[in-house]
Motif scaffolding. Sequence first.
Motif, PDB file in Angstrom:
ATOM      1  N   ASN A   6      -1.040   5.071  14.572  1.00 56.54           N
ATOM      2  CA  ASN A   6      -0.230   4.031  13.932  1.00 56.54           C
ATOM      3  C   ASN A   6      -0.099   4.194  12.422  1.00 56.54           C
ATOM      4  O   ASN A   6       0.516   3.361  11.776  1.00 56.54           O
ATOM      5  CB  ASN A   6      -0.782   2.648  14.271  1.00 56.54           C
ATOM      6  CG  ASN A   6      -0.589   2.325  15.737  1.00 56.54           C
ATOM      7  OD1 ASN A   6       0.413   2.710  16.342  1.00 56.54           O
ATOM      8  ND2 ASN A   6      -1.547   1.648  16.328  1.00 56.54           N
ATOM      9  N   GLU A   7      -0.689   5.245  11.873  1.00 61.44           N
ATOM     10  CA  GLU A   7      -0.521   5.476  10.443  1.00 61.44           C
ATOM     11  C   GLU A   7       0.868   6.036  10.195  1.00 61.44           C
ATOM     12  O   GLU A   7       1.411   6.778  10.998  1.00 61.44           O
ATOM     13  CB  GLU A   7      -1.590   6.417   9.920  1.00 61.44           C
ATOM     14  CG  GLU A   7      -2.955   5.760   9.923  1.00 61.44           C
ATOM     15  CD  GLU A   7      -3.995   6.576   9.201  1.00 61.44           C
ATOM     16  OE1 GLU A   7      -3.622   7.517   8.478  1.00 61.44           O
ATOM     17  OE2 GLU A   7      -5.173   6.260   9.362  1.00 61.44           O
ATOM     18  N   THR A   8       1.430   5.689   9.064  1.00 60.66           N
ATOM     19  CA  THR A   8       2.811   6.087   8.768  1.00 60.66           C
ATOM     20  C   THR A   8       2.909   6.909   7.493  1.00 60.66           C
ATOM     21  O   THR A   8       2.011   6.898   6.664  1.00 60.66           O
ATOM     22  CB  THR A   8       3.710   4.847   8.629  1.00 60.66           C
ATOM     23  OG1 THR A   8       3.217   4.035   7.565  1.00 60.66           O
ATOM     24  CG2 THR A   8       3.770   4.048   9.914  1.00 60.66           C
ATOM     25  N   THR A   9       4.053   7.586   7.359  1.00 62.46           N
ATOM     26  CA  THR A   9       4.381   8.365   6.177  1.00 62.46           C
ATOM     27  C   THR A   9       5.757   7.921   5.699  1.00 62.46           C
ATOM     28  O   THR A   9       6.679   7.785   6.496  1.00 62.46           O
ATOM     29  CB  THR A   9       4.434   9.869   6.509  1.00 62.46           C
ATOM     30  OG1 THR A   9       3.137  10.280   6.941  1.00 62.46           O
ATOM     31  CG2 THR A   9       4.856  10.697   5.309  1.00 62.46           C
ATOM     32  N   ARG A  10       5.880   7.704   4.402  1.00 60.22           N
ATOM     33  CA  ARG A  10       7.191   7.364   3.850  1.00 60.22           C
ATOM     34  C   ARG A  10       8.017   8.644   3.807  1.00 60.22           C
ATOM     35  O   ARG A  10       7.594   9.650   3.249  1.00 60.22           O
ATOM     36  CB  ARG A  10       7.071   6.752   2.460  1.00 60.22           C
ATOM     37  CG  ARG A  10       8.430   6.286   1.930  1.00 60.22           C
ATOM     38  CD  ARG A  10       8.324   5.466   0.694  1.00 60.22           C
ATOM     39  NE  ARG A  10       7.628   6.199  -0.351  1.00 60.22           N
ATOM     40  CZ  ARG A  10       7.305   5.679  -1.519  1.00 60.22           C
ATOM     41  NH1 ARG A  10       7.575   4.433  -1.799  1.00 60.22           N
ATOM     42  NH2 ARG A  10       6.690   6.413  -2.418  1.00 60.22           N
ATOM     43  N   ILE A  11       9.223   8.578   4.374  1.00 65.98           N
ATOM     44  CA  ILE A  11      10.075   9.760   4.441  1.00 65.98           C
ATOM     45  C   ILE A  11      11.303   9.658   3.548  1.00 65.98           C
ATOM     46  O   ILE A  11      11.963  10.657   3.291  1.00 65.98           O
ATOM     47  CB  ILE A  11      10.521  10.049   5.893  1.00 65.98           C
ATOM     48  CG1 ILE A  11      11.250   8.843   6.483  1.00 65.98           C
ATOM     49  CG2 ILE A  11       9.325  10.455   6.738  1.00 65.98           C
ATOM     50  CD1 ILE A  11      11.988   9.151   7.763  1.00 65.98           C
ATOM     51  N   TYR A  12      11.623   8.447   3.076  1.00 64.32           N
ATOM     52  CA  TYR A  12      12.817   8.299   2.243  1.00 64.32           C
ATOM     53  C   TYR A  12      12.736   6.992   1.474  1.00 64.32           C
ATOM     54  O   TYR A  12      12.282   5.979   1.997  1.00 64.32           O
ATOM     55  CB  TYR A  12      14.081   8.297   3.116  1.00 64.32           C
ATOM     56  CG  TYR A  12      15.347   8.114   2.305  1.00 64.32           C
ATOM     57  CD1 TYR A  12      15.864   9.169   1.564  1.00 64.32           C
ATOM     58  CD2 TYR A  12      15.996   6.892   2.245  1.00 64.32           C
ATOM     59  CE1 TYR A  12      17.004   9.008   0.794  1.00 64.32           C
ATOM     60  CE2 TYR A  12      17.138   6.727   1.475  1.00 64.32           C
ATOM     61  CZ  TYR A  12      17.630   7.786   0.748  1.00 64.32           C
ATOM     62  OH  TYR A  12      18.748   7.623  -0.026  1.00 64.32           O
TER      63      TYR A  12
END
Length: 80
Positions: A6-12
């Motif tokens: 459930n961890e996320t990465t900012r892509i934009y």
Amino acid sequence: MSQYKNETTRIYTGPAMIAKGLVSRLNDLGISPIERNDNESSIQAGFTIGVPGQVMLYIRNDELPKAQQTIDAYLKEIGE
């Protein structure tokens, strides 16, 4: 299931109109990015922060390998 699923990465981060195009392409891959608009959220809460019309897109870290080529191609097309 991985503890990091459930961890996320900012892509934009940028204009909402451009973000919508990237969201559409990711949806075609079966990926549903999380859209965050701090300015819109803060207006609803009664104060303003952020930049109007700017959104941030996030995807789950486990989806990043599947999405990376699409993200890179889209950003290249729009000149980012």
